[in-house]
Design a protein around this motif. Sequence first.
Motif, PDB file in Angstrom:
ATOM      1  N   ALA A 368       0.906  -1.608   0.351  1.00  0.00           N
ATOM      2  CA  ALA A 368       0.100  -0.103  -0.014  1.00  0.00           C
ATOM      3  C   ALA A 368       1.256   1.412  -0.040  1.00  0.00           C
ATOM      4  O   ALA A 368       2.016   1.191   0.544  1.00  0.00           O
ATOM      5  N   GLY A 369       0.588   2.327  -0.915  1.00  0.00           N
ATOM      6  CA  GLY A 369       1.328   3.301  -1.057  1.00  0.00           C
ATOM      7  C   GLY A 369       0.833   4.625  -0.433  1.00  0.00           C
ATOM      8  O   GLY A 369      -1.066   4.596   0.666  1.00  0.00           O
ATOM      9  N   HIS A 370       0.859   6.234  -0.806  1.00  0.00           N
ATOM     10  CA  HIS A 370       0.153   7.241   0.072  1.00  0.00           C
ATOM     11  C   HIS A 370      -1.594   7.376  -0.032  1.00  0.00           C
ATOM     12  O   HIS A 370      -1.816   6.566  -1.266  1.00  0.00           O
ATOM     13  N   GLY A 371      -2.802   8.067   0.304  1.00  0.00           N
ATOM     14  CA  GLY A 371      -4.016   8.275   0.275  1.00  0.00           C
ATOM     15  C   GLY A 371      -4.851   9.657  -0.058  1.00  0.00           C
ATOM     16  O   GLY A 371      -3.685   9.500   1.531  1.00  0.00           O
ATOM     17  N   ALA A 372      -5.256   9.923  -0.812  1.00  0.00           N
ATOM     18  CA  ALA A 372      -5.906  10.971   0.268  1.00  0.00           C
ATOM     19  C   ALA A 372      -7.888  11.314  -0.720  1.00  0.00           C
ATOM     20  O   ALA A 372      -7.653  10.806  -1.938  1.00  0.00           O
ATOM     21  N   GLU A 373      -8.540  11.910   0.513  1.00  0.00           N
ATOM     22  CA  GLU A 373      -9.861  11.745  -0.345  1.00  0.00           C
ATOM     23  C   GLU A 373      -9.536  13.373  -1.463  1.00  0.00           C
ATOM     24  O   GLU A 373      -8.950  14.392  -1.245  1.00  0.00           O
ATOM     25  N   ALA A 374     -10.645  13.238  -2.113  1.00  0.00           N
ATOM     26  CA  ALA A 374     -11.373  14.196  -2.667  1.00  0.00           C
ATOM     27  C   ALA A 374     -10.958  15.788  -1.812  1.00  0.00           C
ATOM     28  O   ALA A 374     -11.449  15.620  -0.424  1.00  0.00           O
ATOM     29  N   TYR A 375     -11.421  17.162  -3.224  1.00  0.00           N
ATOM     30  CA  TYR A 375     -11.564  17.976  -1.982  1.00  0.00           C
ATOM     31  C   TYR A 375     -12.199  18.808  -2.810  1.00  0.00           C
ATOM     32  O   TYR A 375     -12.645  18.796  -4.221  1.00  0.00           O
ATOM     33  N   LEU A 376     -13.287  19.190  -1.984  1.00  0.00           N
ATOM     34  CA  LEU A 376     -13.996  20.158  -2.500  1.00  0.00           C
ATOM     35  C   LEU A 376     -14.698  21.389  -1.887  1.00  0.00           C
ATOM     36  O   LEU A 376     -15.138  21.338  -0.454  1.00  0.00           O
TER      37      LEU A 376
END
Length: 461
Positions: A368-376
């Motif tokens: 597994a690597g990095h992860g981030a949610e979308a932004y709105l």
Amino acid sequence: MQAVLDYLKQHQARFVAELCDYLRFASVSAQPQHKKDLLACGQWLVKHCRQIGLDARLCETAGHPIVIAKTRKAKAASGKRQAAKKPHYMVYGHYDVQPPEPLELWTTPPFEPRIAGRNLFARGSTDNKGQNFAHLKAVEAYLKTGTPLPCDLTFVLEGEEEVGSKNLSGFLKKHRRELACDAIVVSDTGMPAANCPALTYALRGIIAFEITLHGPARDLHSGIFGGAVENPAMAMAHLLAKVRDENGRIKIPGFYDGVASLSKYEREQIKRYPLSDAGLKKLLGAPQLFGEKGFTTTEQRSSRPTFEINGLTSGYQGEGSKTIVPSWARAKITCRLVPNQKPEHVRKIVCAWLKKNCPPTVRLEIEAGHGAEAYLVSPNGKPAQAALRALEKAFGTKPVLIREGGSIPIVNEFKQVLGADTLLLGLGLPDDNAHSPNEKFNLDCFENGQRMSAFLWQELT
Ligand code: BES
Ligand code: ZN
């Protein structure tokens, strides 16, 4: 304000020369051999921030250091009541850059800046050194002309954005009081054309992982053993080919769960985007465009999730031929995510699907690597409206509202940890070659970006 604008105009040549100094650091965060270049670049920034009149320090992390630079607070005269508290804004940017490879495709070396017409070529020029430097120059203009700033400013320039901002998140939590602010300003996105400024109100999220298929214990003679043992490269090709159908839709069950369709207003905004499909095809040099059926190109690259192979490796890659069955095959994968998709959920279903579909002839390993949610963020809020006015004043034309496909993982944490929204005011152009050979930054965008920053502090307060 006129003094600030005049100062900016008078000093462009020096600003460009300084930006070239900044660009000479090979601050490639993904490559361990460049660790000292990141440190040197961070130190240079601290020195530069002090020269322009900011209080600056270099903060060590477990990875690459973070530069913090602030405007000085006016001291309240003793006995008098404390001066009214000014609003506080943060400017975030990054001084790390993507790997420059393949080097042979650069016209001139990536860390030897070159100017041709109104373009400045170097790795990191548009992403992101040129863009964050524009904000530093705007502040310099205020400080050197003695023009009072209507707000307090803190610059946070990190060295790990291109590798997922691993250490900034802990730093934010630790320094949440010092960094508490009314809004964050980031110029690390794009604008459709040099005469078409933009406010970006959404970014895609991301999950990254690497998958390896292990076959025979070592590379084998493909004549002696080929045909009787699985070829991991073939198995990888089969597995990955099953991810997507011919219409560009990802077939992993649940992948699109929660993905919202665009509102009418958003579709109308998208129509204003001044880059045609023919123009895009030409820009990208691709034989044809390809994307999920039923969505326009702009929708596909800003508001639909994707599954991409970023790197694919197996077997012999050197010159000439070598007749082997490789022992393993590896793929570097990222999925872009859109609002309402939870990174951990998507990671889980993708991993489960890969396990289910991996043949028993190879052993699957997933890292597994990095992860981030979308932004709105709402483009109707007061700060966004102020930003639109600043863009219009600086560029002399009405800005467009856009959603973009790239990711800036930390903006979600700005909201969670500091409770503040981020204004995304990008200065990059579609043909800037971000992450590609011959990256460049347009010097008109640089200059107008400085003016935008100068106007912004007035408009916001
Ligand atoms: N500047 C980009 C992000 C970007 C580019 C946003 C264009 C919108 C439009 C940033 O430096 C970047 O490349 N981010 C990475 C994040 C990843 C490594 C976690 C990305 O999007 O690939
Ligand atoms: Zn980038």
